[in-house]
Write an enzyme that holds these catalytic residues in place. Structure first.
Site, PDB file in Angstrom:
ATOM      1  N   HIS A 129       3.359   1.936   2.114  1.00  0.00           N
ATOM      2  CA  HIS A 129       3.883   2.383   3.411  1.00  0.00           C
ATOM      3  C   HIS A 129       5.398   2.218   3.492  1.00  0.00           C
ATOM      4  O   HIS A 129       5.992   1.388   2.811  1.00  0.00           O
ATOM      5  CB  HIS A 129       3.161   1.703   4.593  1.00  0.00           C
ATOM      6  CG  HIS A 129       3.496   0.266   4.829  1.00  0.00           C
ATOM      7  ND1 HIS A 129       2.665  -0.589   5.521  1.00  0.00           N
ATOM      8  CD2 HIS A 129       4.568  -0.487   4.493  1.00  0.00           C
ATOM      9  CE1 HIS A 129       3.213  -1.774   5.607  1.00  0.00           C
ATOM     10  NE2 HIS A 129       4.367  -1.748   4.990  1.00  0.00           N
ATOM     11  N   ASN A 173       0.828  -1.228   0.000  1.00  0.00           N
ATOM     12  CA  ASN A 173       0.000   0.000   0.000  1.00  0.00           C
ATOM     13  C   ASN A 173       0.858   1.272   0.000  1.00  0.00           C
ATOM     14  O   ASN A 173       0.345   2.358   0.206  1.00  0.00           O
ATOM     15  CB  ASN A 173      -0.956   0.000   1.199  1.00  0.00           C
ATOM     16  CG  ASN A 173      -0.220   0.056   2.544  1.00  0.00           C
ATOM     17  OD1 ASN A 173       1.003   0.100   2.583  1.00  0.00           O
ATOM     18  ND2 ASN A 173      -0.973   0.059   3.627  1.00  0.00           N
ATOM     19  N   GLU A 191       1.399   4.267   7.409  1.00  0.00           N
ATOM     20  CA  GLU A 191       0.387   3.858   6.453  1.00  0.00           C
ATOM     21  C   GLU A 191      -0.052   5.068   5.632  1.00  0.00           C
ATOM     22  O   GLU A 191       0.240   6.216   5.996  1.00  0.00           O
ATOM     23  CB  GLU A 191      -0.805   3.264   7.219  1.00  0.00           C
ATOM     24  CG  GLU A 191      -0.432   2.063   8.111  1.00  0.00           C
ATOM     25  CD  GLU A 191      -0.166   0.768   7.346  1.00  0.00           C
ATOM     26  OE1 GLU A 191       0.251   0.817   6.177  1.00  0.00           O
ATOM     27  OE2 GLU A 191      -0.377  -0.305   7.942  1.00  0.00           O
TER      28      GLU A 191
HETATM   29  P1  PGA Z   1       7.860  -7.236   3.157  1.00  0.00           P
HETATM   30  O1  PGA Z   1       7.337  -5.933   3.857  1.00  0.00           O
HETATM   31  O2  PGA Z   1       9.332  -7.050   2.992  1.00  0.00           O
HETATM   32  O3  PGA Z   1       7.552  -8.361   4.099  1.00  0.00           O
HETATM   33  O4  PGA Z   1       7.158  -7.343   1.847  1.00  0.00           O
HETATM   34  C1  PGA Z   1       7.831  -4.706   3.428  1.00  0.00           C
HETATM   35  C2  PGA Z   1       7.163  -3.588   4.177  1.00  0.00           C
HETATM   36  O5  PGA Z   1       5.989  -3.747   4.544  1.00  0.00           O
HETATM   37  O6  PGA Z   1       7.803  -2.563   4.380  1.00  0.00           O
END
Ligand code: PGA
Length: 245
Positions: free
Chosen positions: A138, A136, A143
């Site tokens: 973030h 998304n 967020e």
């Molecule tokens: P992920 O998460 O490396 O597990 O895809 C990345 C993030 O949410 O910053």
């Protein structure tokens, strides 16, 4: 932003690790900002290899982690402290006393966040920050909608992040709903930033971050305002980019 597009996730991890290795060779007491999640695992394995080969020395390096789940103990197997110990700190010659992860069980979370920021300041700021990106958009647990100038604080996780992270827990119900997280403003104070992304589920967020407007709707796009950012992608994560890099 400098953009490096790699064919594979392994190549992304190697390229990212090379940047960290170069900076540590140039400054033995480098202050590094670290991230958790699947994305940096390969980079951490590369750093451990380079440390084992005596190519880099972590004995004077200091680290600060971006975030931690609220209400989870440091020895919980899904805590970010546990992850960091397993994936990196136990595999390199860093002094654990020089590694800082926010305490998810702090009695006063706001005070813990303020103390964390004071410690970064006392260390002279973060020299090199590692980031992943959420599907998304973030960065850390900032967020969409997180203010550009946000500091380290308690944040609510969105449904999409809870869903993304439920793969590590028995069910989505067990994923904590809140976290302690460095804010966008605190992250942007790092002198240099390296963001990694791999996989098709990141392609839209990567395109929004690099080629969309600079907006709090996509916290990673706020990196456009920073003058020393390198984005390292695998081919899948780069698939929706329109420009040539
Ligand atoms: P992920 O998460 O490396 O597990 O895809 C990345 C993030 O949410 O910053």
């Amino acid at each position: 932003m400098k953009v490096i597009i790699c064919e594979t996730r392994d190549e992304m991890s190697r390229k990212g690790a090379e940047i960290f290795a170069e900076r540590i060779k140039a400054k033995a007491d480098l202050v590094i900002g670290l991230a958790t999640g699947s994305t940096p695992e390969g980079l951490y394995a590369e750093l451990a290899k380079k440390n084992a080969a005596s190519e880099i020395d972590f004995s004077k390096v200091r680290s600060f982690n971006l975030d931690e789940y609220l209400g989870i103990a440091p020895d919980h197997d899904q805590s970010y402290r546990f992850f960091m110990n397993q994936k990196l700190f136990d595999n390199i010659n860093i002094d654990k006393a020089n590694t800082r992860v926010l305490d998810g069980l702090a009695a006063d979370p706001a005070a813990e966040c303020a103390k964390f920021e004071d410690e970064i300041k006392a260390a002279g700021g973060v020299d090199l920050q590692l980031l992943g990106i959420g599907s998304n958009g973030h960065i850390a647990f900032n967020e969409p909608g997180s203010p550009k100038d946000s500091r380290t604080r308690v944040v609510d996780l969105t449904e999409s992040t809870i869903k993304d992270n439920s793969r590590f827990f028995a069910s989505a119900d067990e994923v904590p709903k809140q976290a302690l997280s460095m804010g966008n403003g605190a992250i942007l104070e790092a002198k240099e930033i390296v963001m990694l992304a791999n996989g098709a589920n990141k392609a839209k967020a990567v395109a929004a971050a690099l080629e969309g407007p600079e907006s709090e709707d996509c916290p990673a796009s706020l990196l456009q305002a920073h003058d020393n950012v390198t984005v390292v992608l695998d081919a899948e994560a780069a698939a929706e980019l329109q420009k040539e890099y």
